[in-house]
Design a protein around this motif. Structure first.
Motif, PDB file in Angstrom:
ATOM      1  N   THR A 258       0.834  -1.215   0.000  1.00  0.00           N
ATOM      2  CA  THR A 258       0.000   0.000   0.000  1.00  0.00           C
ATOM      3  C   THR A 258       0.872   1.269   0.000  1.00  0.00           C
ATOM      4  OG1 THR A 258      -0.129  -0.094   2.410  1.00  0.00           O
ATOM      5  CG2 THR A 258      -1.962  -1.082   1.207  1.00  0.00           C
ATOM      6  N   VAL A 259       2.068   1.143  -0.565  1.00  0.00           N
ATOM      7  CA  VAL A 259       3.009   2.272  -0.511  1.00  0.00           C
ATOM      8  C   VAL A 259       2.631   3.361  -1.526  1.00  0.00           C
ATOM      9  CG1 VAL A 259       5.430   2.962  -0.785  1.00  0.00           C
ATOM     10  CG2 VAL A 259       4.871   0.696   0.134  1.00  0.00           C
ATOM     11  N   LYS A 260       2.435   4.593  -1.021  1.00  0.00           N
ATOM     12  CA  LYS A 260       2.174   5.739  -1.904  1.00  0.00           C
ATOM     13  C   LYS A 260       3.468   6.561  -1.993  1.00  0.00           C
ATOM     14  CE  LYS A 260      -2.364   4.903  -1.807  1.00  0.00           C
ATOM     15  NZ  LYS A 260      -3.232   5.308  -0.731  1.00  0.00           N
ATOM     16  N   ILE A 261       3.605   7.272  -3.087  1.00  0.00           N
ATOM     17  CA  ILE A 261       4.876   7.963  -3.349  1.00  0.00           C
ATOM     18  C   ILE A 261       4.659   9.439  -3.661  1.00  0.00           C
ATOM     19  CG2 ILE A 261       6.823   8.076  -5.006  1.00  0.00           C
ATOM     20  CD1 ILE A 261       6.460   4.993  -5.296  1.00  0.00           C
ATOM     21  N   GLY A 262       5.579  10.268  -3.181  1.00  0.00           N
ATOM     22  CA  GLY A 262       5.585  11.674  -3.565  1.00  0.00           C
ATOM     23  C   GLY A 262       7.024  12.145  -3.696  1.00  0.00           C
ATOM     24  N   GLN A 263       7.223  13.194  -4.496  1.00  0.00           N
ATOM     25  CA  GLN A 263       8.601  13.637  -4.736  1.00  0.00           C
ATOM     26  C   GLN A 263       8.724  15.152  -4.681  1.00  0.00           C
ATOM     27  OE1 GLN A 263       8.566  11.803  -8.582  1.00  0.00           O
ATOM     28  NE2 GLN A 263      10.022  10.222  -7.973  1.00  0.00           N
ATOM     29  N   VAL A 264       9.850  15.597  -4.098  1.00  0.00           N
ATOM     30  CA  VAL A 264      10.230  17.001  -4.225  1.00  0.00           C
ATOM     31  C   VAL A 264      11.364  17.026  -5.246  1.00  0.00           C
ATOM     32  CG1 VAL A 264      11.155  19.031  -3.052  1.00  0.00           C
ATOM     33  CG2 VAL A 264       9.613  17.481  -1.823  1.00  0.00           C
ATOM     34  N   HIS A 265      11.158  17.729  -6.346  1.00  0.00           N
ATOM     35  CA  HIS A 265      12.173  17.784  -7.408  1.00  0.00           C
ATOM     36  C   HIS A 265      12.970  19.065  -7.243  1.00  0.00           C
ATOM     37  CE1 HIS A 265      10.021  14.543  -9.549  1.00  0.00           C
ATOM     38  NE2 HIS A 265       8.947  15.131  -9.074  1.00  0.00           N
ATOM     39  N   LEU A 266      14.289  18.947  -7.177  1.00  0.00           N
ATOM     40  CA  LEU A 266      15.095  20.128  -6.888  1.00  0.00           C
ATOM     41  C   LEU A 266      16.392  20.159  -7.692  1.00  0.00           C
ATOM     42  CD1 LEU A 266      17.578  19.299  -4.506  1.00  0.00           C
ATOM     43  CD2 LEU A 266      15.414  18.482  -3.556  1.00  0.00           C
TER      44      LEU A 266
ATOM     45  N   ASP B  62       9.054   7.071   4.852  1.00  0.00           N
ATOM     46  CA  ASP B  62      10.496   7.328   4.652  1.00  0.00           C
ATOM     47  C   ASP B  62      10.700   8.491   3.678  1.00  0.00           C
ATOM     48  OD1 ASP B  62      13.165   7.031   5.115  1.00  0.00           O
ATOM     49  OD2 ASP B  62      13.428   5.217   3.915  1.00  0.00           O
ATOM     50  N   ILE B  63      11.884   9.084   3.783  1.00  0.00           N
ATOM     51  CA  ILE B  63      12.308  10.081   2.790  1.00  0.00           C
ATOM     52  C   ILE B  63      13.740   9.718   2.421  1.00  0.00           C
ATOM     53  CG2 ILE B  63      12.644  12.543   2.275  1.00  0.00           C
ATOM     54  CD1 ILE B  63      10.985  13.239   4.709  1.00  0.00           C
ATOM     55  N   ILE B  64      14.002   9.605   1.141  1.00  0.00           N
ATOM     56  CA  ILE B  64      15.399   9.421   0.752  1.00  0.00           C
ATOM     57  C   ILE B  64      15.790  10.470  -0.286  1.00  0.00           C
ATOM     58  CG2 ILE B  64      15.676   6.969   1.335  1.00  0.00           C
ATOM     59  CD1 ILE B  64      15.201   6.256  -1.525  1.00  0.00           C
TER      60      ILE B  64
ATOM     61  N   CYS C 239       9.756  10.330  -1.388  1.00  0.00           N
ATOM     62  CA  CYS C 239       9.085  10.147  -0.099  1.00  0.00           C
ATOM     63  C   CYS C 239       8.015   9.071  -0.216  1.00  0.00           C
ATOM     64  CB  CYS C 239       8.414  11.449   0.337  1.00  0.00           C
ATOM     65  SG  CYS C 239       9.486  12.876   0.141  1.00  0.00           S
ATOM     66  N   THR C 240       7.917   8.235   0.797  1.00  0.00           N
ATOM     67  CA  THR C 240       6.886   7.196   0.788  1.00  0.00           C
ATOM     68  C   THR C 240       5.926   7.420   1.953  1.00  0.00           C
ATOM     69  OG1 THR C 240       8.510   5.792   1.880  1.00  0.00           O
ATOM     70  CG2 THR C 240       8.146   5.416  -0.451  1.00  0.00           C
ATOM     71  N   PHE C 241       4.679   7.024   1.720  1.00  0.00           N
ATOM     72  CA  PHE C 241       3.602   7.302   2.681  1.00  0.00           C
ATOM     73  C   PHE C 241       2.688   6.091   2.825  1.00  0.00           C
ATOM     74  CE2 PHE C 241       4.814  11.177   0.530  1.00  0.00           C
ATOM     75  CZ  PHE C 241       4.892  12.126   1.540  1.00  0.00           C
TER      76      PHE C 241
ATOM     77  N   ILE D  97      -0.443  13.924   0.913  1.00  0.00           N
ATOM     78  CA  ILE D  97       0.925  13.764   0.392  1.00  0.00           C
ATOM     79  C   ILE D  97       1.455  15.106  -0.137  1.00  0.00           C
ATOM     80  CG2 ILE D  97       2.308  12.671  -1.444  1.00  0.00           C
ATOM     81  CD1 ILE D  97       0.504  10.178  -1.091  1.00  0.00           C
ATOM     82  N   ASN D  98       0.645  15.786  -0.927  1.00  0.00           N
ATOM     83  CA  ASN D  98       1.112  17.054  -1.502  1.00  0.00           C
ATOM     84  C   ASN D  98       1.397  18.090  -0.418  1.00  0.00           C
ATOM     85  OD1 ASN D  98       1.138  16.077  -4.108  1.00  0.00           O
ATOM     86  ND2 ASN D  98      -0.963  16.712  -4.524  1.00  0.00           N
ATOM     87  N   SER D  99       0.574  18.114   0.633  1.00  0.00           N
ATOM     88  CA  SER D  99       0.829  19.070   1.721  1.00  0.00           C
ATOM     89  C   SER D  99       2.148  18.743   2.418  1.00  0.00           C
ATOM     90  CB  SER D  99      -0.296  19.036   2.764  1.00  0.00           C
ATOM     91  OG  SER D  99      -1.512  19.305   2.159  1.00  0.00           O
ATOM     92  N   CYS D 100       2.374  17.454   2.677  1.00  0.00           N
ATOM     93  CA  CYS D 100       3.648  17.058   3.319  1.00  0.00           C
ATOM     94  C   CYS D 100       4.825  17.476   2.428  1.00  0.00           C
ATOM     95  CB  CYS D 100       3.708  15.550   3.530  1.00  0.00           C
ATOM     96  SG  CYS D 100       2.614  14.952   4.812  1.00  0.00           S
ATOM     97  N   LEU D 101       4.707  17.190   1.132  1.00  0.00           N
ATOM     98  CA  LEU D 101       5.823  17.475   0.218  1.00  0.00           C
ATOM     99  C   LEU D 101       6.144  18.961   0.177  1.00  0.00           C
ATOM    100  CD1 LEU D 101       4.769  15.194  -2.782  1.00  0.00           C
ATOM    101  CD2 LEU D 101       6.611  14.742  -1.148  1.00  0.00           C
ATOM    102  N   GLU D 102       5.090  19.787   0.140  1.00  0.00           N
ATOM    103  CA  GLU D 102       5.342  21.240   0.071  1.00  0.00           C
ATOM    104  C   GLU D 102       6.012  21.710   1.360  1.00  0.00           C
ATOM    105  OE1 GLU D 102       1.896  23.363  -1.393  1.00  0.00           O
ATOM    106  OE2 GLU D 102       1.978  22.281  -3.307  1.00  0.00           O
ATOM    107  N   GLN D 103       5.642  21.076   2.468  1.00  0.00           N
ATOM    108  CA  GLN D 103       6.302  21.431   3.736  1.00  0.00           C
ATOM    109  C   GLN D 103       7.768  20.985   3.714  1.00  0.00           C
ATOM    110  OE1 GLN D 103       5.117  23.392   6.278  1.00  0.00           O
ATOM    111  NE2 GLN D 103       7.313  23.261   6.782  1.00  0.00           N
ATOM    112  N   PHE D 104       8.041  19.765   3.231  1.00  0.00           N
ATOM    113  CA  PHE D 104       9.435  19.281   3.144  1.00  0.00           C
ATOM    114  C   PHE D 104      10.261  20.263   2.309  1.00  0.00           C
ATOM    115  CE2 PHE D 104       7.838  14.569   3.095  1.00  0.00           C
ATOM    116  CZ  PHE D 104       7.528  14.654   4.434  1.00  0.00           C
ATOM    117  N   ALA D 105       9.682  20.701   1.196  1.00  0.00           N
ATOM    118  CA  ALA D 105      10.416  21.589   0.279  1.00  0.00           C
ATOM    119  C   ALA D 105      10.791  22.889   0.993  1.00  0.00           C
ATOM    120  CB  ALA D 105       9.566  21.869  -0.956  1.00  0.00           C
TER     121      ALA D 105
END
Ligand code: MEV
Length: 440
Positions: free
Chosen positions: A112-120, A160-162, A178-180, A191-199
């Protein structure tokens, strides 16, 4: 020529319809009547639909059908399907009945792993970025605590975040991968809210980091977004029966049915033109249930087709084999679905669809949807390797043609009877209809 319109979204619904019908249709009054005839008579229900999107002018109907008799993991389901293609629900029901007599479907969620990414983009020393990331990783997770609080209480959250170095693909390109675990939610907003915060946290921490040289402290965030490619949010659905029980119709022996079925799947495995159509048939079932349950079918489509090409060539999503005296037929597909949040608590018919399915968890819905896909593929292949697809298709299409021709109920009854044993091609239906009209 029509002029561009300013402030269209600010117009009332009536004004939008007036503008649209006058500027873009030949008979504005007819257009206005038509659009309004699809409004719901209950103004609260209509308001709800108006507010799902911007610039709503009316509702667009798609039939909601029921495919009963689906035995899945020993539980009997009636599956709601929202779809316009005439033969899909009938095919699903037929497949359900066939397998009901042979032990039904079994289904298992494999992940059930969902994925999100911060591209930089970062132009400094790769090693330093890794050291910096290792140091601030707990801060990244901590900074999203207010977003993850409720999800964590229920056992989900960030898993996790790698940091991924993608500089071999694009100069300076890195990702936070990032996995959720989003439990019963599809989780896109979470997921998108978490990612924007990580960024944000990553960028601001970099600006003051002593691990990075002065000229390395600028990290350019390109974007933060979930991925609809979810190969580890995976479900498997399967059926099996003794070869001798696989009798699809009276005119073909069971062992030949099995042999042709396995070969049909093998062809889809090796040949992309066939695989695309084969998988399209699967998606007839998948999308219909995904839509009925208020999930995002574009996300599912994108993810499923990417999965079908995961080994570098587009291939079949289903598999078939004979092991000993047993015929096995199964599907493995990624499905990121939700049964809470989004449309699921808003759209009255989505709520009902979920109730009909006994208010499933997201995992249970994954199983039901995968079964619908497998059943649809089974039904399509069963027709293709026996009578051909047109017989069943045209029977279902007959009603559409008769409606187009404006046949009365009495005429429909006569013509349905007439085509019971004849091929209902478009021309044949038109000829029979005209002959019937002229004889009256
Ligand atoms: C039509 O919507 C779907 C089929 O073409 C699928 C297939 O060919 O397997 C019948």
């Amino acid at each position: 020529m029509t002029k561009p319109v300013e402030g269209f979204s600010k117009l009332s619904k009536e004004e939008k319809i007036d503008w649209l019908s006058v500027n873009y249709t030949r008979t504005p009054e007819t257009t206005q009547k038509l659009l309004k005839s699809y409004w719901n008579t209950d103004s609260d229900v209509q308001r709800l639909h108006d507010e799902f999107i911007e610039n709503t002018v009316t509702n667009y109907y798609v039939p909601l059908g029921i495919a009963p008799n689906f035995l899945i993991n020993d539980k009997l389901y009636a599956i709601p399907m929202a779809i316009e293609e005439s033969s899909v629900v009938a095919a699903a029901s037929k497949a359900a009945k066939f397998w009901l007599k042979r032990g039904g479907f079994s289904a298992t969620v494999l992940g059930t792993v969902k994925i999100g990414q911060v591209h930089l983009i970062y132009k400094g020393t790769p090693k330093k970025l890794q050291l910096f990331f290792d140091e601030i990783k707990p801060n990244l997770i901590q900074s999203a605590a207010s977003i993850t609080k409720n999800m964590s209480k229920r056992g989900g959250g960030i898993t996790d975040i790698i940091l991924k170095d993608k500089t071999d693909l694009l100069e300076g390109y890195y990702q936070l991968h990032c996995t959720f675990e989003t439990l019963d939610a599809m989780g896109a907003n979470f997921i998108n809210s978490c990612l924007e915060q990580f960024a944000k946290t990553l960028k601001s921490k970099a600006e003051t980091s002593t691990l990075l040289a002065q000229n390395e402290r600028h990290i350019e965030i390109i974007m933060s977004i979930l991925s609809n490619y979810v190969p580890d949010c995976l479900v498997r659905a399967e059926v099996c029966c003794p070869v001798e029980d696989f009798n699809l119709n009276d005119s073909m022996p069971a062992n030949l049915c099995v042999q042709k079925m396995v070969q049909a799947v093998e062809i889809a495995r090796v040949e992309p033109h066939r695989a695309v159509t084969h998988n399209k048939g699967i998606m007839n079932g998948v999308d219909a249930v995904v839509i009925a349950t208020g999930n995002d079918f574009r996300a599912v489509e994108a993810g499923v087709h990417a999965y079908a090409s995961k080994d570098g060539r587009y291939t079949s999503l289903t598999h078939a084999e004979v092991k000993g005296d047993q015929f096995h037929f199964w599907i493995e597909i990624p499905l990121a679905l939700g049964t809470v949040g989004g449309l699921t608590s808003l759209h009255p018919l989505v709520k009902l669809a979920l109730e009909i399915l006994d208010n499933p968890s997201a995992k249970d819905l994954m199983k039901i949807v995968a079964v619908a896909g497998l059943a649809q593929n089974f039904a399509a292949l069963s027709s293709l390797i026996t009578t051909g697809i047109q017989e069943g298709h045209m029977k279902m299409h007959l009603m559409n043609i008769l409606n187009q021709l404006g046949a009365t109920e009495a005429e429909k009854q006569v013509l349905v009877q007439h085509f019971k044993k004849k091929s209902a091609t478009h021309n044949a239906v038109v000829d029979a209809f005209e002959a019937l009209r002229n004889s009256q």
